[in-house]
Design a protein around this motif. Structure first.
Motif, mmCIF file in Angstrom:
data_model
loop_
_atom_site.group_PDB
_atom_site.id
_atom_site.type_symbol
_atom_site.label_atom_id
_atom_site.label_comp_id
_atom_site.label_asym_id
_atom_site.label_seq_id
_atom_site.Cartn_x
_atom_site.Cartn_y
_atom_site.Cartn_z
ATOM 1 N N HIS A 219 0.850 -1.193 0.000
ATOM 2 C CA HIS A 219 0.000 0.000 0.000
ATOM 3 C C HIS A 219 0.881 1.237 0.000
ATOM 4 N N GLN A 220 0.503 2.204 -0.833
ATOM 5 C CA GLN A 220 1.278 3.439 -0.939
ATOM 6 C C GLN A 220 0.337 4.618 -1.130
ATOM 7 N N PRO A 221 0.413 5.624 -0.273
ATOM 8 C CA PRO A 221 -0.299 6.877 -0.558
ATOM 9 C C PRO A 221 0.491 7.667 -1.583
ATOM 10 N N ALA A 222 -0.175 8.168 -2.607
ATOM 11 C CA ALA A 222 0.540 8.836 -3.704
ATOM 12 C C ALA A 222 -0.150 10.143 -4.067
ATOM 13 N N GLU A 223 0.663 11.161 -4.324
ATOM 14 C CA GLU A 223 0.149 12.422 -4.856
ATOM 15 C C GLU A 223 0.326 12.400 -6.369
ATOM 16 N N VAL A 224 -0.757 12.615 -7.087
ATOM 17 C CA VAL A 224 -0.759 12.503 -8.541
ATOM 18 C C VAL A 224 -1.041 13.878 -9.147
ATOM 19 N N HIS A 225 -0.276 14.233 -10.172
ATOM 20 C CA HIS A 225 -0.438 15.512 -10.863
ATOM 21 C C HIS A 225 -1.411 15.341 -12.019
ATOM 22 N N GLY A 226 -2.336 16.278 -12.120
ATOM 23 C CA GLY A 226 -3.317 16.253 -13.188
ATOM 24 C C GLY A 226 -3.303 17.524 -14.000
ATOM 25 N N PRO A 227 -4.387 17.804 -14.729
ATOM 26 C CA PRO A 227 -4.448 19.009 -15.559
ATOM 27 C C PRO A 227 -4.303 20.278 -14.717
ATOM 28 N N ASP A 228 -3.718 21.304 -15.331
ATOM 29 C CA ASP A 228 -3.533 22.611 -14.685
ATOM 30 C C ASP A 228 -2.772 22.492 -13.374
ATOM 31 N N ASP A 229 -1.881 21.500 -13.299
ATOM 32 C CA ASP A 229 -1.046 21.254 -12.123
ATOM 33 C C ASP A 229 -1.869 20.968 -10.866
ATOM 34 N N GLU A 230 -3.102 20.535 -11.053
ATOM 35 C CA GLU A 230 -3.900 20.105 -9.901
ATOM 36 C C GLU A 230 -3.287 18.829 -9.331
ATOM 37 N N ARG A 231 -3.313 18.693 -8.025
ATOM 38 C CA ARG A 231 -2.755 17.520 -7.368
ATOM 39 C C ARG A 231 -3.813 16.870 -6.495
ATOM 40 N N ARG A 232 -3.875 15.563 -6.576
ATOM 41 C CA ARG A 232 -4.807 14.803 -5.749
ATOM 42 C C ARG A 232 -4.065 13.637 -5.114
ATOM 43 N N SER A 233 -4.564 13.227 -3.959
ATOM 44 C CA SER A 233 -3.981 12.078 -3.264
ATOM 45 C C SER A 233 -4.805 10.831 -3.542
ATOM 46 N N PHE A 234 -4.116 9.746 -3.830
ATOM 47 C CA PHE A 234 -4.760 8.464 -4.095
ATOM 48 C C PHE A 234 -4.082 7.385 -3.259
ATOM 49 N N ASP A 235 -4.843 6.349 -2.938
ATOM 50 C CA ASP A 235 -4.282 5.157 -2.312
ATOM 51 C C ASP A 235 -4.009 4.128 -3.397
ATOM 52 N N LEU A 236 -2.797 3.576 -3.393
ATOM 53 C CA LEU A 236 -2.415 2.539 -4.346
ATOM 54 C C LEU A 236 -2.231 1.228 -3.590
ATOM 55 N N TRP A 237 -2.863 0.179 -4.073
ATOM 56 C CA TRP A 237 -2.663 -1.168 -3.527
ATOM 57 C C TRP A 237 -2.129 -2.042 -4.656
ATOM 58 N N THR A 238 -0.898 -2.473 -4.557
ATOM 59 C CA THR A 238 -0.285 -3.259 -5.627
ATOM 60 C C THR A 238 0.065 -4.638 -5.094
ATOM 61 N N SER A 239 -0.533 -5.674 -5.670
ATOM 62 C CA SER A 239 -0.154 -7.029 -5.274
ATOM 63 C C SER A 239 1.217 -7.339 -5.854
ATOM 64 N N ALA A 240 2.058 -7.943 -5.041
ATOM 65 C CA ALA A 240 3.434 -8.253 -5.426
ATOM 66 C C ALA A 240 3.622 -9.763 -5.476
ATOM 67 N N HIS A 241 4.671 -10.205 -6.159
ATOM 68 C CA HIS A 241 4.873 -11.633 -6.381
ATOM 69 C C HIS A 241 6.343 -12.001 -6.259
ATOM 70 N N THR A 242 6.593 -13.210 -5.813
ATOM 71 C CA THR A 242 7.913 -13.817 -5.898
ATOM 72 C C THR A 242 8.005 -14.603 -7.205
ATOM 73 N N VAL A 243 9.209 -15.050 -7.549
ATOM 74 C CA VAL A 243 9.344 -15.852 -8.767
ATOM 75 C C VAL A 243 8.536 -17.148 -8.672
ATOM 76 N N PRO A 244 8.654 -17.947 -7.592
ATOM 77 C CA PRO A 244 7.832 -19.159 -7.527
ATOM 78 C C PRO A 244 6.335 -18.847 -7.564
ATOM 79 N N GLY A 245 5.941 -17.735 -6.930
ATOM 80 C CA GLY A 245 4.529 -17.386 -6.918
ATOM 81 C C GLY A 245 3.999 -17.029 -8.292
#
Length: 261
Positions: free
Chosen positions: A189-215
């Protein structure tokens, strides 16, 4: 009795983080794509498209006149580069704004549609299938098998697919302040600030599933795919994926090439 010094990092405490969206909800990243639209291609990780496509053409044996499906295509940058080499295809993404941006820059022989690639697609007959940069894969442990199943179904028996996933060892090794990592589900999980049009910034939550090689090998096998290679890569710097290069701790992604049985 004197205890030895602890090997633990005492800053390694569970981070407070919101739960990921439950299955059945729209993918969280669609809102980010709708906010950024064509500005999505200003993200640093999108700058290495040509190098990535060079690796895909080699690994998948792509030739002019063939057709590729791209699940989670974003603005369609990989398909446009493939089109410049005479390879057509279709790109799918859940974000209407990203698909609109893809259509505005549409190249001959490639087409784009809005679709949640975690759902059954009913599309087949492609020469190859790809899913890169967590555009479809990586949004949660429940959704990843569904996306890989769609990659499998899109090609005929013997057909090749290529996809990337977040590398679990890298994710756990490089947690930033405020990040969280679920050691059971391997979800970052990562909180991220994302840049949009007209340099507007919004905060989003990112959930990224991760994997090992065997997985990730098991993920492919469960979908009916036999793994040809697994390479450690980072966006824009894909090493030759047909070579037997080891996966390193500091490789942020795993690039999997697999063949449908």
């Amino acid at each position: 009795m004197t205890l030895p010094p602890s090997w633990r990092d005492h800053a390694d405490e569970p981070a407070q983080r919101p739960p990921p969206p439950p299955p059945g909800q729209p993918p969280y990243y669609a809102a980010i794509g709708d906010f950024q639209g064509e500005l999505y291609d200003r993200n640093a990780f999108t700058s290495g498209t040509v190098v990535e496509v060079d690796a895909l053409v080699e690994a998948l044996g792509l030739k002019a006149g063939q057709h590729v499906i791209d699940l989670g295509c974003g603005t369609g940058r990989h398909l446009r580069e493939l089109a410049s080499r005479g390879i057509g295809g279709i790109g799918l993404d859940s974000s209407p704004a990203l698909i609109s941006a893809a259509r505005r820059a549409e190249a001959p022989g490639v087409f784009f549609e809005v679709a949640d690639v975690r759902e059954p697609l009913g599309l087949d007959g492609f020469d190859a299938a790809i899913c890169l940069c967590h555009g479809g894969l990586g949004t949660g442990p429940a959704g990843d098998p569904l996306v890989v199943a769609n990659l499998h179904n899109a090609v005929a028996a013997g057909g090749l697919v290529a996809f990337t996933v977040f590398h679990a060892l890298f994710a756990a090794r490089h947690l930033a302040p405020g990040d969280g990592f679920d050691t059971v589900s391997l979800t970052h999980h990562q909180p991220a600030e994302v840049h949009g049009p007209d340099d507007e910034r919004r905060s989003f939550d990112l959930w990224t599933s991760a994997h090992t090689v065997p997985g990730v090998v098991r993920l492919a096998n469960d979908a009916g795919l036999d793994v040809v290679s697994v390479a450690g890569v980072e966006p824009g710097r894909y090493r030759p994926v047909l070579a037997a290069s080891p996966v390193r701790l500091d490789d942020p992604e795993l690039l999997v090439v697999a063949r449908r049985r």
